[in-house]
Design an enzyme around this catalytic site. Sequence first.
Site, PDB file in Angstrom:
ATOM      1  N   CYS A  47       0.804  -1.234   0.000  1.00 19.39           N
ATOM      2  CA  CYS A  47       0.000   0.000   0.000  1.00 19.39           C
ATOM      3  C   CYS A  47       0.834   1.280   0.000  1.00 19.39           C
ATOM      4  CB  CYS A  47      -0.932   0.032   1.214  1.00 19.39           C
ATOM      5  SG  CYS A  47      -1.729  -1.540   1.590  1.00 19.39           S
ATOM      6  N   CYS A  50       1.578   3.686  -3.125  1.00 19.09           N
ATOM      7  CA  CYS A  50       0.591   4.634  -3.647  1.00 19.09           C
ATOM      8  C   CYS A  50       0.158   5.653  -2.591  1.00 19.09           C
ATOM      9  CB  CYS A  50      -0.655   3.894  -4.133  1.00 19.09           C
ATOM     10  SG  CYS A  50      -0.344   2.972  -5.639  1.00 19.09           S
ATOM     11  N   MET A  88      -7.585   1.718  -7.822  1.00 17.01           N
ATOM     12  CA  MET A  88      -7.252   0.926  -6.629  1.00 17.01           C
ATOM     13  C   MET A  88      -7.503  -0.546  -6.962  1.00 17.01           C
ATOM     14  SD  MET A  88      -6.888   0.602  -3.169  1.00 17.01           S
ATOM     15  CE  MET A  88      -7.243  -0.772  -2.074  1.00 17.01           C
ATOM     16  N   HIS A 324       5.022  11.094 -11.075  1.00 20.91           N
ATOM     17  CA  HIS A 324       5.183   9.638 -10.964  1.00 20.91           C
ATOM     18  C   HIS A 324       6.145   9.125 -12.029  1.00 20.91           C
ATOM     19  CE1 HIS A 324       4.006   5.810  -9.287  1.00 20.91           C
ATOM     20  NE2 HIS A 324       3.842   5.341 -10.513  1.00 20.91           N
ATOM     21  N   HIS A 366      -0.745   7.361 -16.616  1.00 19.21           N
ATOM     22  CA  HIS A 366       0.301   6.430 -16.154  1.00 19.21           C
ATOM     23  C   HIS A 366       1.023   5.889 -17.380  1.00 19.21           C
ATOM     24  CE1 HIS A 366       2.372   3.123 -14.240  1.00 19.21           C
ATOM     25  NE2 HIS A 366       2.043   3.609 -13.061  1.00 19.21           N
TER      26      HIS A 366
HETATM   27 FE1  DHE Z   1       6.086   1.049 -10.646  1.00 22.48          FE
HETATM   28  C1  DHE Z   1       8.197   2.488 -12.963  1.00 22.48           C
HETATM   29  C2  DHE Z   1       6.516   3.693  -8.609  1.00 22.48           C
HETATM   30  C3  DHE Z   1       3.597  -0.142  -8.617  1.00 22.48           C
HETATM   31  C4  DHE Z   1       5.961  -1.822 -12.464  1.00 22.48           C
HETATM   32  N1  DHE Z   1       7.135   2.785 -10.772  1.00 22.48           N
HETATM   33  C5  DHE Z   1       7.938   3.201 -11.820  1.00 22.48           C
HETATM   34  C6  DHE Z   1       8.479   4.488 -11.506  1.00 22.48           C
HETATM   35  C7  DHE Z   1       8.012   4.825 -10.268  1.00 22.48           C
HETATM   36  C8  DHE Z   1       7.177   3.752  -9.815  1.00 22.48           C
HETATM   37  C9  DHE Z   1       8.316   6.088  -9.492  1.00 22.48           C
HETATM   38  C10 DHE Z   1       9.392   5.302 -12.406  1.00 22.48           C
HETATM   39  C11 DHE Z   1      10.808   4.883 -12.241  1.00 22.48           C
HETATM   40  C12 DHE Z   1      11.742   5.616 -13.180  1.00 22.48           C
HETATM   41  O1  DHE Z   1      11.463   5.655 -14.386  1.00 22.48           O
HETATM   42  O2  DHE Z   1      12.752   6.137 -12.720  1.00 22.48           O
HETATM   43  N2  DHE Z   1       5.179   1.679  -8.948  1.00 22.48           N
HETATM   44  C13 DHE Z   1       5.521   2.795  -8.280  1.00 22.48           C
HETATM   45  C14 DHE Z   1       4.667   2.944  -7.131  1.00 22.48           C
HETATM   46  O3  DHE Z   1       4.783   3.818  -6.237  1.00 22.48           O
HETATM   47  C15 DHE Z   1       3.591   1.952  -7.246  1.00 22.48           C
HETATM   48  C16 DHE Z   1       2.349   2.678  -7.746  1.00 22.48           C
HETATM   49  C17 DHE Z   1       3.141   1.277  -5.965  1.00 22.48           C
HETATM   50  C18 DHE Z   1       4.194   0.473  -5.253  1.00 22.48           C
HETATM   51  O4  DHE Z   1       3.894  -0.057  -4.187  1.00 22.48           O
HETATM   52  O5  DHE Z   1       5.307   0.344  -5.709  1.00 22.48           O
HETATM   53  C19 DHE Z   1       4.152   1.064  -8.324  1.00 22.48           C
HETATM   54  N3  DHE Z   1       4.968  -0.693 -10.555  1.00 22.48           N
HETATM   55  C20 DHE Z   1       4.026  -0.976  -9.642  1.00 22.48           C
HETATM   56  C21 DHE Z   1       3.497  -2.299  -9.828  1.00 22.48           C
HETATM   57  O6  DHE Z   1       2.642  -2.881  -9.099  1.00 22.48           O
HETATM   58  C22 DHE Z   1       4.084  -2.840 -11.078  1.00 22.48           C
HETATM   59  C23 DHE Z   1       2.984  -2.914 -12.130  1.00 22.48           C
HETATM   60  C24 DHE Z   1       4.652  -4.245 -10.943  1.00 22.48           C
HETATM   61  C25 DHE Z   1       5.905  -4.355 -10.129  1.00 22.48           C
HETATM   62  O7  DHE Z   1       6.837  -5.001 -10.572  1.00 22.48           O
HETATM   63  O8  DHE Z   1       5.936  -3.810  -9.024  1.00 22.48           O
HETATM   64  C26 DHE Z   1       5.091  -1.750 -11.405  1.00 22.48           C
HETATM   65  N4  DHE Z   1       6.914   0.449 -12.397  1.00 22.48           N
HETATM   66  C27 DHE Z   1       6.762  -0.784 -12.943  1.00 22.48           C
HETATM   67  C28 DHE Z   1       7.555  -0.857 -14.141  1.00 22.48           C
HETATM   68  C29 DHE Z   1       8.185   0.392 -14.305  1.00 22.48           C
HETATM   69  C30 DHE Z   1       7.773   1.188 -13.183  1.00 22.48           C
HETATM   70  C31 DHE Z   1       7.630  -2.071 -15.066  1.00 22.48           C
HETATM   71  C32 DHE Z   1       9.152   0.812 -15.404  1.00 22.48           C
HETATM   72  C33 DHE Z   1       8.440   1.132 -16.677  1.00 22.48           C
HETATM   73  C34 DHE Z   1       9.401   1.320 -17.834  1.00 22.48           C
HETATM   74  O9  DHE Z   1       9.045   0.861 -18.929  1.00 22.48           O
HETATM   75  O10 DHE Z   1      10.469   1.908 -17.641  1.00 22.48           O
END
Ligand code: DHE
Length: 546
Positions: A47, A50, A88, A324, A366
């Site tokens: 949690c 987010c 959510m 984000h 997003h």
């Molecule tokens: Fe991510 C990128 C934060 C949940 C998969 N994610 C990012 C970035 C941030 C971020 C700040 C950008 C990084 C950068 O480019 O420097 N993500 C968060 C959260 O705060 C969030 C919403 C909740 C959490 O608890 O982390 C979150 N993210 C997820 C997932 O649940 C995902 C779908 C599956 C996982 O592996 O956790 C997920 N996030 C990704 C991916 C990227 C990403 C695959 C990079 C995308 C790309 O193509 O570069």
Amino acid sequence: MKKGVSAFIFTALAAAMGSAFAAPAANAPSLTKEAKEASAKIYFERCAGCHGMLRKGATGKNLEPANTQKLGQGRLEKILTYGTEGGMPNFDDILSKDEIKNMATYIQQQPDVPPEWGMKEMKANWKVHVPVAERPTKQMNNINLQNVFSTTLRDSGEVALIDGDTKKIWGIVKTGYAVHISRTSASGRYVYVIGRDGRLDLIDMWFEKPTIVATLKAGLEARSVDTSKFKGWEDKYAIVGSYWPPQYTILDGMTLEPLKNVSTRGITVDGEYHQEPRVASIVSSLIKPEWVVTVKESGLVKLVDYSDVKNLKETTIETAKFLHDGGWDATKRYFLVAANASNKVVVVDTKEGKLAALVDTKPKPHPGRGANFVHPKFGPVWSTSHLGSDVISLIGTDPEKHPQYAWKVVAELKNHGSGSLFVKTHPKSNNLWADAPLMPEKDAAESVTVYSIDQLGNPDAKPEVINVAKMAGLPETKGVKRVVHAEYNEKGDEVWFSVWTGNKTEPSAIVVLDDKTRKFKTVIKDPKLVTPTGKFNIHNTQHDVY
Ligand code: DHE
């Protein structure tokens, strides 16, 4: 909930959870000590990303007791169970009924304040496993490194390096808890992998098998990492952005030695003090020795000049709150980043070092890195899908030749659902792909929408919706098989999707489609492929191809 996920992260956090800092909120329902600790752990794992450690809200809503107590136990349990259209996710396939009940109670209590993590803690949690002098002087394997996919195995805390030519797993490397993203060194030899627990691993791909050569725990919670890519600074530095403590840390690129730690606490664009402005996306400029560092809750974008780390210069740009994820436009001069809970895309001109535009969009953009292509009518555009709306927004990015469209939403394409996380295309492709993994409906979460770019604007041309999860041929199970994150191979003729079952006990897969025909090419299945999510093709990550 799954056991044994990470003892590692929790050593420092557990001490803080339930700590003396937290005064009980008035009217808060109570929990046993065990239930509170278990809920604190789930809160951190599922949690906090987010909603924030202090629950002040960002991508997700503010969950301070004043708000949660108003909603009440029953409503909170429903939201946790079924999710909402606003993005959510439903947790009934991951958490038990009791866990949901306890979580609904836990978030009505006062949030706990985790401990700090500074230079002293970092230095004590930094290890060079293989000194630079003992690393290979040439590539010791026959793998085409440019076509390797560094693949997040979210729930096993590992990264699989998959050979994109043979589709075989080349190596699996143990990393931080719920490892988040991979980025590469400017040279493409090294992969930097950041876990949600702030553990950064440096993988050297010149060994016979991918090998971790250095590790640093840079914070207690982190999401982003990048490296110095400007000419003359290649492979010299790395930077980690932390959620907790809210800070960014500059490191030696070859050893991960922490060199400088900069807090992002402070005043927001609204002029108010915030205790937890977390570092979200970071990108590395090719036109200056600079990183673009976005600070979520304060709505500030920092251009961090790494040419003199001791006398660090930052340009601070006021943008919009809840920054984000984002990526470059095709020229790599403009950085477009979602201010997701503000329903805006922020455009930063990194050449001039100032804000180019704030673009209003549908709810919760997003983009991942977004997708750049040339629209038949509007010229060069960058696109994003949305967590809170079933459209893909196209934003004009060419102020020189198409000034009438620049920094405006020029079109909104219909996606097959809201709850989308990523769009993707490739300079050699005519396809624009969008997922919708957070849709509560099974069929939508399992599918992707694909548009023919050259047909955009033609009212008779309809997008195709493809159920990718079915192609994986996985057994029917309770959990939804969420299809997430398209990534191209080096040549740009295949597109890879993760079929993410969301928990460790059910098998996941990666489906590879032929990009031209959009037909099934192959599926990568392996018991070791546990909950794959993000896939980072080395060539595309190194050169910011998207
Ligand atoms: Fe991510 C990128 C934060 C949940 C998969 N994610 C990012 C970035 C941030 C971020 C700040 C950008 C990084 C950068 O480019 O420097 N993500 C968060 C959260 O705060 C969030 C919403 C909740 C959490 O608890 O982390 C979150 N993210 C997820 C997932 O649940 C995902 C779908 C599956 C996982 O592996 O956790 C997920 N996030 C990704 C991916 C990227 C990403 C695959 C990079 C995308 C790309 O193509 O570069």
